[in-house]
Structures are given as structure tokens and as C-alpha cells.
Design an enzyme around this catalytic site. Structure first.
Site, short mmCIF file in Angstrom:
data_model
loop_
_atom_site.label_atom_id
_atom_site.label_comp_id
_atom_site.label_asym_id
_atom_site.label_seq_id
_atom_site.Cartn_x
_atom_site.Cartn_y
_atom_site.Cartn_z
N ASP A 1 33.54 44.54 -37.54
CA ASP A 1 32.11 44.27 -37.70
C ASP A 1 31.69 43.15 -36.76
OD1 ASP A 1 29.72 44.82 -39.68
OD2 ASP A 1 29.79 42.65 -39.37
N ASN B 1 20.12 40.66 -32.75
CA ASN B 1 19.00 41.56 -32.44
C ASN B 1 17.65 40.83 -32.56
OD1 ASN B 1 20.21 43.98 -31.69
ND2 ASN B 1 20.41 44.70 -33.79
N HIS C 1 16.67 44.48 -29.43
CA HIS C 1 17.54 45.61 -29.70
C HIS C 1 18.16 46.20 -28.43
CE1 HIS C 1 16.83 46.02 -34.03
NE2 HIS C 1 15.61 45.59 -33.77
N ASP D 1 22.07 46.83 -28.16
CA ASP D 1 22.74 48.08 -27.80
C ASP D 1 23.79 47.84 -26.72
OD1 ASP D 1 21.18 49.40 -29.61
OD2 ASP D 1 19.84 50.31 -28.13
N GLU E 1 26.51 48.10 -36.70
CA GLU E 1 27.40 47.29 -35.87
C GLU E 1 28.86 47.38 -36.33
OE1 GLU E 1 25.89 44.41 -39.07
OE2 GLU E 1 25.25 46.24 -38.06
#
Length: 338
Positions: free
Chosen positions: A210, A218, A223, A227, A254
Site C-alpha cells: 500500500d 493526490n 491525480h 497516476d 493504491e
């Protein structure tokens, strides 16, 4: 002493003989006409057609066979065998064709097979050969008739369709953002790898990875950059996975999953610790990630060293260990042998 025929009798006999001669001529004309019709019909057919006698000598063929396949006049083909035409039929191919013919002669009936043929225009095409033995009224084999169907385009389309189906299958199992396997594939492989590990009695490792404080990342960096982080992490992990049966999955958001086998527990933890350090050493800025100020990951790993096939239990154990790693300050690996 033989009686002489009268003039009237001779005249009748001559008339009878003339009638028979005319009938023979008519029948012969009919045979010739039928032969011309059949030959014209054969030559009109776009499919190559040939006929060989019991000795393998060509007795007839159509224009398509002579022009498309061999590229020589019919007159150079009729009366010749496969081995008499080395300038258009290579000896190695003539031998293969002869073997096929012999199989059919030995087992009269029909024969269907696919084969590649180098045609008169030098292109290699795929043909479907449909061949059958020709027999007389006493069932004696007289020869072989063959019709060739060009299936080149069909075979090419089959290959393209197969490639497209493989692409679709890959897409159905692949996470579009990172390019790694998706949750659907994980559900399929998780059960499979557990069964294999039980059969061969090696250690199966399942890790949940994680990204620490990813929501804050984010929120701070957007975002788009988020990514990019997920792509970088998945690429970094994949560089450590050197065997074809090491699998990385994006489980969602994630969170990543990792399945791999080892011979001992030390190797299990050694690999996963290297992965944790690799991600930290990417030095991707994350000022809201506690004291680290860069992107890190936390990992929970269940080391399956016993005959356990309960996927729910294994998954929940790894998830619980991940929670402990987070609670202990993040950027850590927590593992347990189960």
C-alpha cells in the site's frame, strides 16, 4: 456351297451397316462434345483441378492448375509425373506429394489436408487439398482426382482473429493504468498458485503493498502525478520479479498484491524488503508523508509454509499485517509464517 445374297439383301445389309456407322459417329461426336464441355467446365473453375492415373502420371488438369500452380502449359504437364517436372515442382516437394498420393492409393476413398504451395507467381499460398480415388465398375482404383481450394486469406484472417482474441484476453486481465495484472486475474491465480505450492511443497508468499498517505499525495500534487507514482512503483516492483511465476497485481486504488514462491522464509522477507527500499529510493517528493517527505510503501506479507488453501484466511492475514505496518509508522514490512 454358300448361297449368294440377292441384290435386295445386299442393299439392306449396306443400309444397316451405314446406320450403325452413323450411330457410332453420332456417339463419338457426343463423347467428343461431352469431353469438350467437361474440359471447358473444368477450365472455367477458379480452383485448380488435376487427375493422375494409378502410376501418378497426370492425365488431365484445368487451366487454373496449369497457370496458377505450375505456370506451364497443360501440354507440358499431361503424361508427366511429379518427378518429371523438377523445374516447377522441387524434388523435396514432389516426394512429399507422392507420399500423400500413395497413402490414398493404399487406402482408397477421400483425403483432405492443408498444405503450402509455391505458386507460379512465386507467392506461397495455403491450399486445402480435397482428393479422392477414381474406381471402375469392379472397384479397381484407376487414379486420383484432386481439387485445391485457396484458403490463404482464411488462414491469415484466423491468425489475425486469434491475435485479437489474445489482445482482448490480455486487456481483460490487465490494469489499464499500470499495465500489471488486475484484480480479476488475481482472483484466478491466487487459487491456482496455492494448489501448486501444496502439490510441490514450496513456500508461497502473498504480500499486500500500500502506498503510504496516497490520498494526501493526490490532494497535494494532483491525480495526474498520482497516476505517475502508481506507474513508477509498479515498474520498480516488476524489476525485482525475475521469474515467470512471480506475479504483481493492482488490487485497487493504491494497493498492489504480490504472489511469489521461495525455498525459505528468509528469502521471502529479503525480496519484499528490497522492494520496499527500492520504492523509497525513488525519492519521489511527498511532503505530507509523515517524517519521510517522499513516497514510501507499507507491506504486509503472509508466508504460507503449511498446507493452507483458505484464500480468505491468507488474504485477511496479509491485510492484518499491512495494518500493523501502517500502525507502526509506515514504510515498513510486517510478515508472518502461517
Amino acid at each position: 456351297m454358300t448361297d449368294k445374297l440377292s441384290y435386295e439383301e445386299l442393299e439392306k445389309k449396306v443400309e444397316y451397316l451405314e446406320m450403325k456407322a452413323n450411330l457410332v459417329d453420332t456417339l463419338q461426336n457426343k463423347v467428343n462434345s461431352d469431353k469438350l464441355f467437361l474440359q471447358k467446365m473444368l477450365d472455367t473453375m477458379p480452383n485448380p483441378v488435376f487427375y493422375k492415373d494409378i502410376h501418378g502420371v497426370y492425365q488431365n488438369c484445368n487451366d487454373s492448375f496449369s497457370k496458377t500452380i505450375l505456370g506451364i502449359p497443360k501440354e507440358e504437364i499431361i503424361g508427366k509425373s511429379l518427378f518429371d517436372l523438377p523445374y516447377v515442382i522441387p524434388p523435396e516437394l514432389a516426394k512429399l506429394y507422392h507420399i500423400k498420393d500413395q497413402v490414398l492409393f493404399d487406402n482408397p476413398g477421400t483425403q483432405v489436408y492443408e498444405g503450402k504451395v509455391k505458386c507460379a507467381d512465386v507467392r506461397t499460398r495455403t491450399f486445402l487439398f480435397n482428393k479422392a480415388t477414381v474406381v471402375d465398375e469392379s472397384n479397381k482404383v484407376l487414379g486420383i482426382v484432386g481439387i485445391m481450394l485457396d484458403i490463404t486469406e482464411l488462414k491469415e484472417n484466423e491468425i489475425k482473429l486469434d491475435e485479437k482474441n489474445k489482445e482482448l484476453e490480455t486487456l481483460s486481465y490487465t490494469d489499464p493504468l499500470t499495465g500489471v495484472l488486475n484484480r480479476r486475474k488475481f482472483d484466478e491465480l491466487f487459487i491456482e498458485r496455492i494448489k501448486i505450492s501444496m502439490r510441490y511443497k514450496y513456500i508461497l508468499n502473498f504480500a499486500i503493498i500500500d502506498v503510504d498517505n496516497f490520498k494526501l499525495y493526490n490532494d497535494s500534487y494532483g491525480h495526474y502525478e498520482g497516476d505517475n507514482v502508481l506507474r513508477s512503483i509498479s515498474n520498480t516492483i516488476n524489476q525485482r520479479l525475475l521469474r515467470p511465476d512471480d506475479y504483481l497485481f493492482r488490487l485497487g486504488g493504491e494497493e498492489f498484491g504480490l504472489l511469489y514462491h521461495t525455498s525459505d522464509e528468509h528469502s521471502s522477507l529479503q525480496l519484499i524488503e528490497k522492494i520496499r527500499a527500492d520504492v523509497e529510493n525513488l525519492n519521489i517528493e511527498h511532503l505530507n508523508n509523515d517524517k519521510f517527505n517522499k513516497v514510501t510503501i507499507s507491506i504486509g506479507i503472509a508466508i504460507v509454509n503449511n498446507l493452507i488453501d483458505d484464500t480468505k484466511y491468507i488474504y485477511e492475514k496479509a491485510d492484518s499485517l499491512l495494518y500493523q505496518a501502517k500502525k507502526a509508522g509506515r514504510n515498513k514490512v510486517f510478515g508472518e509464517v502461517i
